[in-house]
Design a protein around this motif. Structure first.
Motif, short mmCIF file in Angstrom:
data_model
loop_
_atom_site.label_atom_id
_atom_site.label_comp_id
_atom_site.label_asym_id
_atom_site.label_seq_id
_atom_site.Cartn_x
_atom_site.Cartn_y
_atom_site.Cartn_z
N ALA A 143 0.83 -1.21 0.00
CA ALA A 143 0.00 0.00 0.00
C ALA A 143 0.86 1.26 0.00
CB ALA A 143 -0.93 0.00 1.21
N ALA A 144 2.02 1.21 0.68
CA ALA A 144 2.94 2.35 0.67
C ALA A 144 3.49 2.58 -0.73
CB ALA A 144 4.08 2.11 1.66
N ALA A 145 3.81 1.50 -1.44
CA ALA A 145 4.28 1.63 -2.82
C ALA A 145 3.20 2.26 -3.71
CB ALA A 145 4.68 0.25 -3.37
N ARG A 146 1.97 1.86 -3.49
CA ARG A 146 0.86 2.46 -4.26
C ARG A 146 0.74 3.95 -3.96
NH1 ARG A 146 -5.53 0.57 -3.87
NH2 ARG A 146 -6.33 1.99 -5.50
N ALA A 147 0.87 4.32 -2.68
CA ALA A 147 0.81 5.73 -2.30
C ALA A 147 1.94 6.51 -2.97
CB ALA A 147 0.90 5.86 -0.78
N MET A 148 3.14 5.94 -3.00
CA MET A 148 4.26 6.60 -3.64
C MET A 148 3.99 6.86 -5.11
SD MET A 148 7.49 4.44 -2.06
CE MET A 148 8.62 5.12 -3.30
N LEU A 149 3.51 5.85 -5.81
CA LEU A 149 3.26 6.00 -7.24
C LEU A 149 2.23 7.09 -7.52
CD1 LEU A 149 4.02 4.81 -10.01
CD2 LEU A 149 2.04 3.29 -9.81
#
Length: 257
Positions: A18-24
């Motif tokens: 979910a953190a990776a999704r937020a970053m993108l």
């Protein structure tokens, strides 16, 4: 902006995804994971990443925070709690010009259940606090989303110039050198060294030294070492100039998000 997001010891695969999704969503793509306690490529993590699965797969893993920050010239820790003799957390708006003016900044997030401990925050020049209500307990991915928004999407202006400051590895080497000299000349002792060095970290980090300036400072330290050795002086422990401040706990304590 060459912004890195550093997750220290994440516990849950879904939170990493979910953190990776937020970053993108916010335009960040450099994910770094320090000593993960989970399989960050677990199917749950990939599912939570959605279209950021490639960003997740490209994450770099490090054994220590120091290694993860070695090539960064600014590191921003996240915390909602004030710590003794560490810089108080600041509002994102106050730090935005500093972050946007850096060549290689990093945002550092702690474990889900504790946040960053004191020894992690020592390696960060500044600390940011996400403004919340009285109940301050954000999910890891929520925190990543909000802080990345503040520094990547929150404003449109571009800094007029970027000043290249020393990397965190250069500064950590400088602080290690400074500690040696403080012991050598009796400026501090083993009991108070960490507290005293925290005060010097705060002062020198505010200076935002360049690589050349850090080498200049270390040149002075080497000259002190040579001079003390050349005259054969055994320094007597003198006063610790930070000792008049309130005493602090040297144990690392847990941080609240």
């Amino acid at each position: 902006m060459n912004l890195a997001v550093v997750l220290v010891s994440p516990k849950t695969p879904g939170n990493v995804g979910a953190a990776a999704r937020a970053m993108l969503n916010m335009g960040a793509s450099d994910l770094r994971i320090v000593a993960p306690r989970c399989d960050y490529l677990d199917p749950q993590a990939v599912a939570m990443a959605v279209h950021a699965a490639d960003l997740l797969r490209g994450a770099r893993v490090y054994a220590t925070l120091r290694e993860a920050l070695a090539d960064r010239d600014l590191s921003v820790g996240t915390s909602a709690r004030i710590r003794a003799d560490l810089p108080a957390p600041r509002h994102p708006g106050q730090l935005r010009p500093l972050v946007r003016g850096a060549a290689a900044p990093a945002l550092v997030f702690g474990p889900e259940e504790t946040g960053l401990i004191n020894s992690d925050l020592e390696q960060c020049q500044v600390t940011v606090r996400i403004p919340t209500g009285d109940y301050a307990s954000l999910n890891l991915a929520q925190a990543v989303l909000l802080v990345c928004y503040e520094f990547l999407q929150g404003v449109d202006e571009v800094p007029e110039h970027t000043r290249k400051t020393a990397t965190r590895e250069e500064m950590e080497a400088t602080y290690g050198h400074l500690r040696e000299v403080m012991h050598l000349i009796g400026y501090t002792d083993a009991v108070r060294a960490r507290h005293t060095l925290r005060l010097w970290r705060s002062l020198l980090d505010r200076a935002q030294m360049s690589s050349g300036e850090s080498r200049l400072f270390r040149g002075l330290l080497r000259q002190v070492q040579w001079k003390v050795g050349s005259v054969g002086v055994t320094p007597v422990s003198g006063p610790d100039f930070g000792s008049e401040l309130d005493p602090v706990q040297e144990e690392d304590g847990p941080a609240n998000h």
